[in-house]
Design a protein around this motif. Sequence first.
Motif, PDB file in Angstrom:
ATOM      1  N   GLU A 162       0.834  -1.206   0.000  1.00  0.00           N
ATOM      2  CA  GLU A 162       0.000   0.000   0.000  1.00  0.00           C
ATOM      3  C   GLU A 162       0.866   1.252   0.000  1.00  0.00           C
ATOM      4  OE1 GLU A 162      -3.062   0.121   3.052  1.00  0.00           O
ATOM      5  OE2 GLU A 162      -3.359  -2.039   2.792  1.00  0.00           O
ATOM      6  N   ILE A 202      -0.904  -5.288  -1.656  1.00  0.00           N
ATOM      7  CA  ILE A 202      -1.939  -5.176  -2.693  1.00  0.00           C
ATOM      8  C   ILE A 202      -1.524  -5.999  -3.911  1.00  0.00           C
ATOM      9  CG2 ILE A 202      -2.662  -2.882  -1.920  1.00  0.00           C
ATOM     10  CD1 ILE A 202      -1.167  -1.822  -4.458  1.00  0.00           C
ATOM     11  N   HIS A 239      -1.167  -4.853   4.424  1.00  0.00           N
ATOM     12  CA  HIS A 239      -0.597  -3.771   3.619  1.00  0.00           C
ATOM     13  C   HIS A 239      -0.093  -4.218   2.256  1.00  0.00           C
ATOM     14  CE1 HIS A 239      -1.086  -1.692   7.311  1.00  0.00           C
ATOM     15  NE2 HIS A 239      -0.152  -2.429   7.928  1.00  0.00           N
TER      16      HIS A 239
END
Lengths: 414, 273
Positions: free
Chosen positions: A92, A231, A229
Amino acid sequence: MPFLDAIRLALSTIQAQKLKSFFTLLGVTIGVMFLIAVVSIVEGMGRFMEQDLVGKIIGVNTFEVRMRPNINIGDVDESVWLAYRRRPHILESDVQPIVDALPVGTRWAMYSEDNLKVESRYSRARSARVIAVDGDWFALKKLGVARGRQFSAQESSYGENVIVIGPELERRLFPGVDPIGRELKMGGLPYTVIGVTETQGSAFGLSFDNLAIAPFKAPVHRLLNRRPHVIDAVAVQAADRSVLNDAMERERALMRARHRLHPGQDDDFTLETPESALEFWNKIKRYLVIAGVALPALGLVVGAIVIMNIMLVAVAERTREIGVRKALGARARDILAQFLVESATLSTIGALLGIALGFGLAGLITAVTPMPASVAPWSIVVGVLVGAGTGIISGVYPASRAARLDPIAALRQE
Amino acid sequence: MSAATDAPAGEIAISATGERKAVTASAGTSPSSEWIIVTRGIARNYDMGGEIVRALRGVDIAVMRNEYVAIMGPSGSGKSTLMNMIGCLDTPNEGEYWLNGQLVSTMTDDELARVRNKEIGFVFQTFNLLPRATALANVELPLVYAGVPAAERRERAMEALTRVQLGERVHHKPNELSGGQRQRVAIARALVNRPSILLADEPTGNLDSTTSEEIMRVFEELAQRGQTVIMVTHEPDIASHARRVVVLRDGVVSSDERKEQFVARIAQGGKTH
């Protein structure tokens, strides 16, 4: 003899012996039929790969920053997989720097996706492709909302429990009910349906419409990536190709810097484009085309041999006719043309039948299997040319024998 | 048809007998235009597996326009070979053959095909009609190879069939016609391109005697109208319809006489074979 007269003569000869002609052209018919069918399947799959699968998943003039390639068509060997697995994840915290590095004329989206169980009060739990998105995801994927609305900026930034679903999921979760404003549950948490997307269709029996899209910050994203966190991808779409190349160079430099790579080291991330995903498909396609041409070619060779034999028999049977024609003033080249036109006409009829059957076969394949087949117009032209060519090639020897016959000997034949 | 044709063709032939030798002797020069066929010492050898067979050993024949000639001879006399030469289906090893002012003996295959198409009308013993084609299509065939457009072809073929009294049966196929009708279709086909000579090979060989007479009357009529007719036969009865009879023996001409002389000789028990 004028060409049209020759064709008329050939047609009447063929018509006079329908059954024999039919068996003669069977080989060419089957050869051309499979040629058309195989080319149609390859074309259909190619169109699906290029436009639907890769185009819809990635998009035009788009690339995605990913840990490893998402679309792996064909085999990726063990060592490559191991190398992929050792790569750092996209985080992220990477998103903002990536967005900051983008040139003017681009749009971006970040997302994570996975298959999850989705429940509603109106149906049993269904599995769907759930995507948590931020940025211009809808615009970038060219996916409109048919009913209801997209998330507002506020819903996005606060990560509210709202969701847009695909029409297929709508059918399955809310049979006979308007889903807008109703609830569905993912991971035990309720989400309010605020929109239904346009229909995207399906390919290979795989629906593109069985999906649910939530704001990235909504709680569901924790179910999509087990590590915190992390992606799946940042997608970037450029206005045109030059902007795309510029953006890719910038992001490559940025990611290398963030991962502290030395100049000699390979990238430990992937900038995936439709082209890079299609590379492997193109490799498969080449083999498919070779196989798709080689197998019907065998049929055509057999067909050509059959035609040659039948034409040799025809020349032997009609020796006296050839003698009469020569006595009446036919030159060697008239006789040659007569038999060449006859065998070419015969095999062209075979090819036309083959094209019709090939169309039928392609249609049947589309109807009963998930494989998309589309008939390429050029393959019809090729089919006809191949048919006529086969006839001419296999007719040359019999026709030249006929043309060389001595009229006296030919007339004497019983 | 010129004024010369008003006199009986046989008379012309006989009055010209003295001239025949001169016509056939002077090699290399084109004969004058009233001579439709001139052969000068034509010979034809066949190689039958190492053995040379001399089918023709120097034949001199001169035929004027409008003559009606029968060529006779026993089998092996060379009459078929001579017919093939005259019909431009074959060329001699030696000697000259002039047909309608053209030197045929040195022509290529394509030129021979053109000459067969324009100058010769064949009538065969076995008719040789194309079985799958109608009478009309059969008669059109020489015109197809002459490059005549379809509409004109049809018209001329109809005309030729009407001339042999088959105007009513143009759409019949050969197997729907009697032997005599088939041969008349063949005659129409032979005449449709207005050839210099009508070349008939045993035209009555496959016909009964009544039908034979009917066909011979067709030839007689054509000859009277000025058509040059060459007929190859082994039957003296048939040969005696012609006005001149040439007998071949062992590859050379053994006699060449007026029909009256021929008939008289036969009556006295003279040999034709």
